[in-house]
Design a protein around this motif. Structure first.
Motif, PDB file in Angstrom:
ATOM      1  N   SER A  14       9.322  33.268  18.379  1.00  0.00           N
ATOM      2  CA  SER A  14       9.766  32.277  19.359  1.00  0.00           C
ATOM      3  C   SER A  14      11.155  31.751  18.990  1.00  0.00           C
ATOM      4  N   THR A  64      18.734  38.818  26.988  1.00  0.00           N
ATOM      5  CA  THR A  64      19.228  38.465  25.658  1.00  0.00           C
ATOM      6  C   THR A  64      19.500  36.963  25.595  1.00  0.00           C
ATOM      7  N   ILE A  77      10.119  35.514  21.977  1.00  0.00           N
ATOM      8  CA  ILE A  77      11.238  36.440  21.781  1.00  0.00           C
ATOM      9  C   ILE A  77      10.776  37.698  21.049  1.00  0.00           C
ATOM     10  N   VAL A  87      18.289  39.448  20.252  1.00  0.00           N
ATOM     11  CA  VAL A  87      17.064  38.672  20.427  1.00  0.00           C
ATOM     12  C   VAL A  87      16.850  38.497  21.930  1.00  0.00           C
ATOM     13  N   THR A  88      15.755  39.060  22.440  1.00  0.00           N
ATOM     14  CA  THR A  88      15.495  39.018  23.875  1.00  0.00           C
ATOM     15  C   THR A  88      14.312  38.117  24.192  1.00  0.00           C
ATOM     16  N   GLY A  89      14.407  37.444  25.327  1.00  0.00           N
ATOM     17  CA  GLY A  89      13.350  36.561  25.785  1.00  0.00           C
ATOM     18  C   GLY A  89      12.577  37.179  26.933  1.00  0.00           C
TER      19      GLY A  89
END
Length: 446
Positions: free
Chosen positions: A246, A313, A265, A306-308
């Motif tokens: 997260s 990104t 994430i 870091v992707t959500g």
């Protein structure tokens, strides 16, 4: 097989100890080299050629074929770092002070076991922590926009199969299972306030947290071309992790989070592969010299994204390290049948330079100076101790326009750093050394 079960149980206990241990990075970048009190006495010279006895399997699993019978080893290293980041008066936030000592004392355990099946085959198991980092500056300091606390933690379990082909050549290979956890914290603006508010005392924090289990392998060979000469080559593979966790921050402090204060994430990160070469040469019955070379492929790290939700990104983790190199030379002197004295020097070429050096990990080239001793209590039990002081080159941080971490605030600082390491190890043989190991059964035709 009861003795084997006890041997493997000790390795499992070591793995459990690793789960509660935290480590400061004291090999290049965030790697941990403190896997053997024995090899540490030489500054890890000859680690791949067996200078660390069974614990050398961390660098080269084929060394288990050099250990007849059933063995277990346990090692623990107390790492005592001193790292201070001191901003220059020209820094806009200079008034908020330096980091204080960001280094955290750490106890790094490791465990190893091996079992000789017959005169050809061995099985072994290691439980180690190959990567670790804890840096913790003061909560409010002049560089808080770039970092507050940082933590990396790992546990690696590696079963191996060793084969002694003949008197001069052995090899081993085995899978490794690695748990990897990362937690990074930094200051962010007060909700609804200008970006510069992140530099003020009391500013809130953003916390990035993620973990994963990945798989790799180790492999190695030992070669004895002449009596008294041992050459070892070991390889640890890359381990690819897809971290899940997260990103948390006060609502409205990070634009990428939108209206949320916490989003799930994912981030892909590879830990580097490593090649280690060791040479050990007997000079006299009392003196053996060791040399080592290590290459670590840190350049595979690059900049993990870091992707959500939806694959968008939300941030990145700029690393972009170069490769790391380690050169070592050591020797031991057998004082008598019980005492062995060790000493070694090493030079470590860090994968981090001023162009990318961060406040999270202000690493630099360094020199390792080590001494150690081994005591043979009887033909089954022995003890090892070692002490190392690490001298770090003069280090600076220059986060200016063009630096990968630059967030609009220039930050220039000098770093004062040194490290002391105290290690101890225990080695025990479970079987009776006087009982012969069974030979490989003959295959008969009827």
């Amino acid at each position: 097989m009861g003795l084997l079960s006890r041997s493997l149980s000790l390795a499992a206990v070591s793995a459990a100890a690793l789960i509660v241990a935290q480590g400061n990075a004291h090999a290049g970048a965030f790697a941990l080299r403190e896997q053997s009190a024995t090899a540490q006495g030489y500054s890890f010279a000859g680690a791949a050629s067996g200078s660390g006895y069974l614990s050398s399997m961390f660098w080269n699993p084929a060394v288990i074929t050099m250990m007849p019978g059933w063995w277990s080893e346990g090692h623990a290293s107390l790492v005592i770092p001193q790292v201070d980041i001191n901003p220059l008066p020209s820094v806009p936030t200079f008034v908020f002070g330096g980091s204080g000592d960001i280094g955290e004392d750490a106890l790094v355990p490791s465990g190893y076991s091996s079992f000789q099946i017959n005169d050809t085959f061995w099985v072994g198991l290691s439980s180690t922590s190959p990567y670790g980092l804890v840096t913790d500056p003061r909560q409010n300091w002049s560089g808080q926009l770039y970092s507050r606390s940082s933590r990396i933690f790992s546990v690696n379990v590696n079963p191996v199969l060793g084969v002694k082909v003949n008197d001069w050549f052995s090899f081993a290979v085995g899978p490794s299972l690695q748990y990897f956890d990362i937690r990074l914290k930094r200051a962010v603006p007060f909700p609804g306030a200008p970006a510069a508010s992140a530099t003020l005392p009391g500013a809130p924090s953003a916390i990035l947290d993620g973990d994963d289990i990945g798989f790799g392998f180790t492999a190695g060979v030992t070669i004895t071309p002449f009596a008294g000469t041992t050459i070892g080559i070991g390889y640890r593979s890359q381990v690819e992790h897809e971290l899940e966790g997260s990103l948390e921050a006060p609502r409205g402090s990070i634009a990428a989070l939108g209206p949320f204060s916490n989003v799930p994430i994912t981030a892909k990160l590879k830990t580097p592969d490593q090649l280690t070469i060791g040479i050990s040469q007997v000079i006299t019955p009392a003196i053996t010299v060791h040399a080592g070379f290590e290459w670590t492929n840190w350049s595979v790290l690059k900049t993990p994204l870091v992707t959500g939700p939806g694959g968008v990104t939300v941030t990145d983790i700029p690393l972009n390290y170069e490769d790391g190199y380690f050169y070592s030379l050591g020797a031991d002197y057998k004082l008598n049948d019980q005492w062995t004295l060790r000493a070694g020097l090493a030079y470590e070429q860090s994968p981090i330079d001023t162009e990318i050096r961060s406040t999270r990990l202000p690493d630099n080239d360094r020199i390792w100076a080590s001494i150690g001793a081994g005591y043979q209590w009887n033909d089954r039990l022995s003890f090892d101790v070692a002490y190392t002081h690490i001298f770090t080159r003069e280090t600076d941080i220059r986060i200016l326009p063009g630096h990968q971490d630059f967030e609009g605030l220039p930050f220039v600082a000098n770093v004062d750093a040194s490290v002391d390491i105290i290690s101890a190890g225990l080695r025990y043989r479970w079987d009776d050394p006087k009982v012969a190991i069974p030979a490989v059964p003959l295959v008969r035709k009827y």
